[in-house]
Structures are given as C-alpha cells and as structure tokens.
Design an enzyme around this catalytic site. Structure first.
Site, PDB file in Angstrom:
ATOM      1  N   CYS A 126       0.762  -0.817   0.273  1.00  0.00           N
ATOM      2  CA  CYS A 126      -0.102   0.257   0.009  1.00  0.00           C
ATOM      3  C   CYS A 126       0.521   1.111   0.145  1.00  0.00           C
ATOM      4  CB  CYS A 126      -1.335  -0.210   1.213  1.00  0.00           C
ATOM      5  SG  CYS A 126       0.056  -0.757   2.870  1.00  0.00           S
TER       6      CYS A 126
HETATM    7  N1  LIG Z   1      -4.398  -4.766   4.923  1.00  0.00           N
HETATM    8  C1  LIG Z   1      -3.826  -4.045   4.058  1.00  0.00           C
HETATM    9  O1  LIG Z   1      -3.893  -3.366   3.740  1.00  0.00           O
HETATM   10  C2  LIG Z   1      -2.654  -4.944   3.258  1.00  0.00           C
HETATM   11  C3  LIG Z   1      -2.391  -3.843   1.874  1.00  0.00           C
HETATM   12  C4  LIG Z   1      -1.309  -4.521   0.999  1.00  0.00           C
HETATM   13  C5  LIG Z   1      -0.614  -5.699   1.289  1.00  0.00           C
HETATM   14  N2  LIG Z   1      -1.286  -6.290   2.465  1.00  0.00           N
HETATM   15  C6  LIG Z   1      -0.460  -8.097   2.542  1.00  0.00           C
HETATM   16  O2  LIG Z   1      -1.962  -8.544   2.280  1.00  0.00           O
HETATM   17  C7  LIG Z   1      -2.147 -10.242   2.851  1.00  0.00           C
HETATM   18  C8  LIG Z   1      -2.905  -9.631   3.847  1.00  0.00           C
HETATM   19  O3  LIG Z   1      -3.308  -8.816   4.560  1.00  0.00           O
HETATM   20  P1  LIG Z   1      -4.308  -8.761   5.206  1.00  0.00           P
HETATM   21  O4  LIG Z   1      -4.384  -6.490   6.364  1.00  0.00           O
HETATM   22  O5  LIG Z   1      -6.054  -9.218   4.573  1.00  0.00           O
HETATM   23  O6  LIG Z   1      -4.001  -9.615   6.139  1.00  0.00           O
HETATM   24  P2  LIG Z   1      -5.456 -10.576   7.823  1.00  0.00           P
HETATM   25  O7  LIG Z   1      -6.460  -9.481   7.879  1.00  0.00           O
HETATM   26  O8  LIG Z   1      -3.859 -10.491   9.158  1.00  0.00           O
HETATM   27  O9  LIG Z   1      -5.449 -12.072   7.118  1.00  0.00           O
HETATM   28  C9  LIG Z   1      -4.374 -12.946   6.654  1.00  0.00           C
HETATM   29  C10 LIG Z   1      -5.241 -14.418   6.545  1.00  0.00           C
HETATM   30  O10 LIG Z   1      -4.669 -15.018   5.621  1.00  0.00           O
HETATM   31  C11 LIG Z   1      -4.996 -16.442   6.482  1.00  0.00           C
HETATM   32  N3  LIG Z   1      -3.914 -16.969   7.112  1.00  0.00           N
HETATM   33  C12 LIG Z   1      -2.501 -16.742   8.069  1.00  0.00           C
HETATM   34  N4  LIG Z   1      -2.328 -17.429   7.653  1.00  0.00           N
HETATM   35  C13 LIG Z   1      -2.135 -18.620   6.648  1.00  0.00           C
HETATM   36  C14 LIG Z   1      -1.110 -19.828   6.457  1.00  0.00           C
HETATM   37  N5  LIG Z   1      -0.502 -20.172   6.663  1.00  0.00           N
HETATM   38  N6  LIG Z   1      -1.847 -20.190   5.197  1.00  0.00           N
HETATM   39  C15 LIG Z   1      -3.614 -19.785   4.818  1.00  0.00           C
HETATM   40  N7  LIG Z   1      -3.889 -19.331   5.002  1.00  0.00           N
HETATM   41  C16 LIG Z   1      -3.694 -18.107   6.216  1.00  0.00           C
HETATM   42  C17 LIG Z   1      -5.891 -16.234   7.471  1.00  0.00           C
HETATM   43  O11 LIG Z   1      -7.108 -16.924   7.416  1.00  0.00           O
HETATM   44  P3  LIG Z   1      -7.104 -18.577   8.287  1.00  0.00           P
HETATM   45  O12 LIG Z   1      -5.718 -18.418   9.746  1.00  0.00           O
HETATM   46  O13 LIG Z   1      -8.126 -18.695   9.102  1.00  0.00           O
HETATM   47  O14 LIG Z   1      -5.952 -19.058   7.529  1.00  0.00           O
HETATM   48  C18 LIG Z   1      -6.575 -14.884   6.811  1.00  0.00           C
HETATM   49  O15 LIG Z   1      -7.413 -15.012   6.495  1.00  0.00           O
HETATM   50  C19 LIG Z   1      -0.469  -9.713   3.717  1.00  0.00           C
HETATM   51  O16 LIG Z   1       0.654 -10.255   3.250  1.00  0.00           O
HETATM   52  C20 LIG Z   1      -0.821  -7.746   3.959  1.00  0.00           C
HETATM   53  O17 LIG Z   1       0.976  -7.515   3.967  1.00  0.00           O
HETATM   54  C21 LIG Z   1      -1.959  -6.285   3.217  1.00  0.00           C
END
Ligand SMILES: NC(=O)c1ccc[n+]([C@@H]2O[C@H](COP(=O)([O-])OP(=O)(O)OC[C@H]3O[C@@H](n4cnc5c(N)ncnc54)[C@H](OP(=O)(O)O)[C@@H]3O)[C@@H](O)[C@H]2O)c1
EC number: 1.2.1.38
Length: 344
Positions: A150
């Site tokens: 982001c």
């Molecule tokens: N939030 C933002 O604004 C943003 C912006 C750009 C990029 N990102 C990137 O996008 C990614 C996701 O971000 P987020 O904010 O959506 O994260 P989040 O809210 O913490 O969600 C993480 C998701 O991944 C799953 N997960 C966690 N560990 C896992 C594993 N070992 N195997 C399979 N599934 C797994 C979790 O579900 P379960 O644990 O139930 O499987 C959950 O659905 C990150 O890498 C982050 O850096 C985020």
C-alpha cells in the site's frame, strides 16, 4: 468466466477481494480458504456479502482444489505464497500474490527484511511486479504477479513522473506517509485496539520499514539509477486510507509540473491528477481503486511537494490485484472497479 480461488479469505484484503469480485461480470470465486473458519459460510463472517455468495463457505487450503482454478489470489501473511505458488503454477493456475513474497527481486534482500530465508527464490525471475502504470505489458504475459504494497503504491505513483523525467535530485527524496489501521490486518494486536490507535497519531519504523526496499527498487527503475529515500510511516486513527506527502528538489524550475503529471497519467484509468492547488483527501478514494494526486511547488521554490492518496485495501491491495487479473485475462481493465469512492 474466470474461476477464482482466494487463500486467506477471512482477512481484510480477502474480504475486500470478495466485495470487489461480487460485482465482477467475468470472474467467479469458487474457492475461499481459511484454516480457522473452515466450514463457515462467508456471509456469516461478513454480512455485507449476504446475497452475493450463497453456498460459498471457507475451506482449508488444498492445492488440488485451488489448482482447478484459473487464478489464485494469496491474501496471506508473507511466506505462505512461497510454499504453495510453485505447485499451483505447475498445475497451470496463475498466481496473484498480495503479500510481499515476490515483490523484491533479490532473495537475500528479502531475507534481510523479513528475517527468514526466501522460500521460493527459483520463482523470482518470472515474478512480475503488479503495478499496471509501470508494467502493464509484462502483467498481461505473467504467470506470477506480485501486487505492490500500500505505501509503495501511493509513494511510487507520486514520485514516478518526476523521476522518469530526470527532474528530481534523487539523492534526497522524502516520503512522509500516513496509514489507516486496517493496514495492519485483522489479527488481534494491542497496537490496533481502538483505545490504542484512536485519537492519536504516531510514526513507526523510522530506522527502516519493510516497504523501504520495495519502494526504492521501483524508484531506482524509474530513475534509471540510484536513489536515496527517507521513508517515515505513521499510524493514524482512520480505518482505511494512505496519505503520502512526498518531497523532492527539482533540478529545473522551468518545467510545468502540472502538465508533466497530467501527461504521464493521461491514459491511466485509476490515477487522477487533480487540478493545480488541490489537496486530495483519503475519504475521496475510500473503497475506490483510485490513486488521487496533486503536485505543488510552494512559493515557486525548487522543492516539490506531491500529495498522493489511496485506499490501502483497494488501490493499495485488492483493487490493484483485480486490476491485474483483468489485464492478465485480457479483460477491460476497469471491470468490477469503476465505482466511485464512498463520501462522506
Ligand atoms: N491490510 C492491508 O492494507 C494490506 C495492503 C497491502 C498488502 N497487504 C498484504 O496482504 C496480505 C494479507 O493482509 P491482510 O491485512 O488481509 O491480513 P489478515 O487480515 O491478517 O488476514 C490474513 C489471512 O491469511 C490467512 N492465513 C494466515 N496464515 C495462513 C497460512 N499459514 N496459510 C494459509 N492461510 C493463512 C488467515 O486465515 P486463517 O488463519 O483462518 O487461515 C487470514 O484469512 C499480507 O501479506 C499483507 O502484508 C495488506
């Protein structure tokens, strides 16, 4: 119809993918994973999706089921795509990764910033950095796309016109950036609690944030040489939004910067260069796949100030990922993404 799988469907970028794809006329989500919520219908966790995904429930990640999709999004913490992307690519499935796993081209640099060895260095050569405003052609030919972060999206789009034109003193670039709390994801953490993050603002990771090498990599490419960037992120009490205030010294004061920015983004459907003198607001891009930019040169001096705003979950993650899907499958780039931001 493009058959879509999402790994990490309970997180904030996962649910944003679901929200955007619910209106996409050419894509259908057929698999959505969560280890902690396996078996739960998606609309039971996210009631805003009621009526959009009847019959779709979270399931445990399974390579065979995911490998039957045309494309799989990874909306997971870093390291997860490393372990699954190779098998999916072998199965003929395209991968669009929202995490940082394939953003840095140098595996050692990745290991340094993420504190663990890179889990799939053999795939780095073919990973395409998913910033359409820079890499549209490569995205259309890719199998593996690394969606930018982001802060890196807002910051690179703001600096690009200056650096590509060779107008900035690249030895002294400054990015002063603010993020909403959803940038930290949905996981429980003390710093994200209402009472900790509300009515307060703070800088963090001043000595070095993981997005610094990603931004620097992109700016170096734009400048065609080395750049020196000071990047200071801040946490602000809003749910969505990134506001990047960017500073650069120009080497030629005679250039019409407004015209330069307007020309650079004239054909970009998701970059809006505002009229001279504007101050873009994060709320104007809430939920929209738009980067809104204004360029200033206060008092006519040689210091340029660029203001660049996005929604961290939309143009900063899931919207940009859907934009990449559209390019990858030869669809109209705006499909599912043409709605305006939510205001007020
Ligand atoms: N939030 C933002 O604004 C943003 C912006 C750009 C990029 N990102 C990137 O996008 C990614 C996701 O971000 P987020 O904010 O959506 O994260 P989040 O809210 O913490 O969600 C993480 C998701 O991944 C799953 N997960 C966690 N560990 C896992 C594993 N070992 N195997 C399979 N599934 C797994 C979790 O579900 P379960 O644990 O139930 O499987 C959950 O659905 C990150 O890498 C982050 O850096 C985020």
């Amino acid at each position: 119809m493009v058959k879509v799988g999402i790994v990490g469907g309970t997180g904030y970028t996962g649910v944003e993918l679901l929200r955007l794809l619910a209106q996409h006329p050419q894509a259908e989500v057929v698999v959505i994973t969560s280890r902690s919520e396996a078996g739960l219908p998606v609309a039971d966790l996210y009631p805003n999706l009621r009526g959009h995904y009847d019959g779709l429930a979270f399931s445990v990640p399974d390579v065979q089921t995911l490998g039957a999709c045309d494309v799989v999004f990874f909306a997971t913490p870093h390291g997860v795509a490393h372990s699954l992307a190779g098998e999916l690519l072998d199965a003929g499935t395209k991968v669009i990764d929202l995490s940082a796993d394939f953003r840095l081209q140098d595996a050692d640099e990745w290991a340094k910033w993420y504190g663990q060895p890179h889990g799939a260095p053999e795939l780095l050569k073919e990973a395409v950095y998913g910033l359409p405003e820079v890499n549209r052609e490569a995205i259309s030919q890719a199998r593996l796309i690394a969606v930018p972060g982001c802060y890196p999206t807002a910051t690179q789009l703001g600096f690009l016109p200056l650096l590509e034109a060779g107008l900035a003193d690249n030895s002294r670039l400054i990015a002063d950036c603010k993020s909403g709390v959803s940038g930290a994801g949905r996981g429980a953490a003390v710093g994200s609690l209402f009472c900790e993050a509300g009515e307060s603002m703070k800088a963090y990771a001043v000595k070095g944030h993981r997005h610094l090498p990603e931004i620097t990599q992109g700016l170096r490419r734009a400048a065609g040489g080395d750049v020196n960037l000071t990047f200071v992120p801040h946490l602000t009490p809003m749910i969505r939004g990134i506001h990047s205030t960017l500073y650069a010294t120009v080497t030629d004061r005679s250039v019409d910067l407004q015209a330069l920015f307007e020309k650079r983004y004239a054909n970009e459907p998701f970059v809006d260069v505002m009229p001279a003198g504007s101050h873009p607001e994060t709320r104007s891009v809430r939920g929209a796949n738009v980067c809104r930019i204004a360029v200033h040169r206060p008092q006519g001096g040689d210091l340029v100030v660029v203001l660049s705003v996005i929604d961290n979950l939309t143009k900063g993650a899931s919207g940009q990922a859907v934009q990449c899907l559209n390019i990858l499958f030869g669809l109209d780039e705006r499909l599912g993404l043409s709605h305006a931001g939510m205001l007020p």
